[in-house]
Scaffold this active site. Sequence first.
Site, PDB file in Angstrom:
ATOM      1  N   LEU A  55       1.449  -1.366   0.075  1.00  0.00           N
ATOM      2  CA  LEU A  55      -0.259  -0.116   0.101  1.00  0.00           C
ATOM      3  C   LEU A  55       0.257   1.181  -0.368  1.00  0.00           C
ATOM      4  O   LEU A  55       1.652   1.230   0.827  1.00  0.00           O
ATOM      5  CB  LEU A  55      -0.676   0.160   1.182  1.00  0.00           C
ATOM      6  CG  LEU A  55      -2.063  -0.852   1.073  1.00  0.00           C
ATOM      7  CD1 LEU A  55      -2.678  -0.547   3.319  1.00  0.00           C
ATOM      8  CD2 LEU A  55      -2.798  -0.823   0.629  1.00  0.00           C
ATOM      9  N   ASP A  56       0.762   1.922  -0.327  1.00  0.00           N
ATOM     10  CA  ASP A  56       1.384   3.630  -0.232  1.00  0.00           C
ATOM     11  C   ASP A  56       1.250   3.870   1.185  1.00  0.00           C
ATOM     12  O   ASP A  56       0.225   3.540   1.670  1.00  0.00           O
ATOM     13  CB  ASP A  56       0.767   4.789  -2.050  1.00  0.00           C
ATOM     14  CG  ASP A  56       0.732   4.393  -3.336  1.00  0.00           C
ATOM     15  OD1 ASP A  56       1.561   3.244  -3.394  1.00  0.00           O
ATOM     16  OD2 ASP A  56      -0.465   4.507  -3.913  1.00  0.00           O
ATOM     17  N   ARG A  57       2.597   4.790   0.777  1.00  0.00           N
ATOM     18  CA  ARG A  57       2.525   4.971   1.929  1.00  0.00           C
ATOM     19  C   ARG A  57       1.467   6.185   2.694  1.00  0.00           C
ATOM     20  O   ARG A  57       1.340   5.724   4.118  1.00  0.00           O
ATOM     21  CB  ARG A  57       3.833   5.734   2.675  1.00  0.00           C
ATOM     22  CG  ARG A  57       4.058   7.367   3.331  1.00  0.00           C
ATOM     23  CD  ARG A  57       4.726   8.650   3.332  1.00  0.00           C
ATOM     24  NE  ARG A  57       6.555   7.689   3.106  1.00  0.00           N
ATOM     25  CZ  ARG A  57       7.143   8.267   3.851  1.00  0.00           C
ATOM     26  NH1 ARG A  57       7.283   7.939   5.306  1.00  0.00           N
ATOM     27  NH2 ARG A  57       8.878   7.617   3.251  1.00  0.00           N
ATOM     28  N   THR A  59      -1.821   6.110   2.192  1.00  0.00           N
ATOM     29  CA  THR A  59      -2.443   5.258   1.987  1.00  0.00           C
ATOM     30  C   THR A  59      -3.013   4.127   3.490  1.00  0.00           C
ATOM     31  O   THR A  59      -1.777   3.267   3.362  1.00  0.00           O
ATOM     32  CB  THR A  59      -3.200   3.764   0.330  1.00  0.00           C
ATOM     33  OG1 THR A  59      -2.822   4.884  -0.074  1.00  0.00           O
ATOM     34  CG2 THR A  59      -3.932   3.859   0.542  1.00  0.00           C
ATOM     35  N   ARG A 157      -5.003   5.851  -8.214  1.00  0.00           N
ATOM     36  CA  ARG A 157      -4.498   7.089  -8.179  1.00  0.00           C
ATOM     37  C   ARG A 157      -5.082   7.596  -9.598  1.00  0.00           C
ATOM     38  O   ARG A 157      -5.238   8.800  -9.562  1.00  0.00           O
ATOM     39  CB  ARG A 157      -3.692   7.944  -7.129  1.00  0.00           C
ATOM     40  CG  ARG A 157      -3.702   6.831  -5.602  1.00  0.00           C
ATOM     41  CD  ARG A 157      -1.878   7.262  -5.274  1.00  0.00           C
ATOM     42  NE  ARG A 157      -1.361   8.562  -4.876  1.00  0.00           N
ATOM     43  CZ  ARG A 157       0.477   8.279  -4.325  1.00  0.00           C
ATOM     44  NH1 ARG A 157       0.231   8.021  -4.183  1.00  0.00           N
ATOM     45  NH2 ARG A 157       0.491   9.673  -4.505  1.00  0.00           N
TER      46      ARG A 157
END
Length: 213
Positions: A55-57, A59, A157
């Site tokens: 997961l993105d930082r 998110t 995104r």
Amino acid sequence: MDPDRILFVDGEALVIDKPAGLPVDRPRDGSLSLDNHLEQLRLGFRRWPVAVHRLDRDTSGCLLLARNPKAAVRFGQAFEAGLVEKRYLAVLDGVPEGEGGTIDLALAKVSSRDAGWRMVADPKGKSARTGWRTVQVKDGRALVEFRPETGRTHQIRVHAATGLGVPVVGDPVYGQADRAGMMLHAAALKLPRPGKEPVFAEAPMPERFGNWS
């Protein structure tokens, strides 16, 4: 890590509600990451659990970890085969046209010395598909549910910003940064397991989403 952030646990799987701002991979500057919590997440096992996906930082939400190497391989294969159901919620900085549908937009990585790297829509890139539907609209913004069928980097995104023409609120790369953070949350995850109950977890809406529901 707060024990309340453990959403699912059994002998081979662990799902946590990853807080926004915590990177899964250790940053180059040595700041805190998921690695700093793995000892605490052993939960009596000899080995540290291993993150199966990313997961993105910025998110938050459902992150699956495997508690042994064999499970890590099987779970990774399930992700590769597109067998894992993922549901995300995002507040968009505008209202997309229509009530829902599927975004089919291939993605590729580009980079420059000045701006760093980002993902862009590119017909020659890797295929990427995301189902979406508008859940709620108010004050010129929309709460949208996304169900990615593929797992490309920054997929939701870019699909929001380019595919729907409306970026995620607080997205520092594809929209406008916001002090409250990026409004993207991995709300649910389901991974089938032959002969066993599926791994299933739901992460509650974070405080930064305010009164969106």
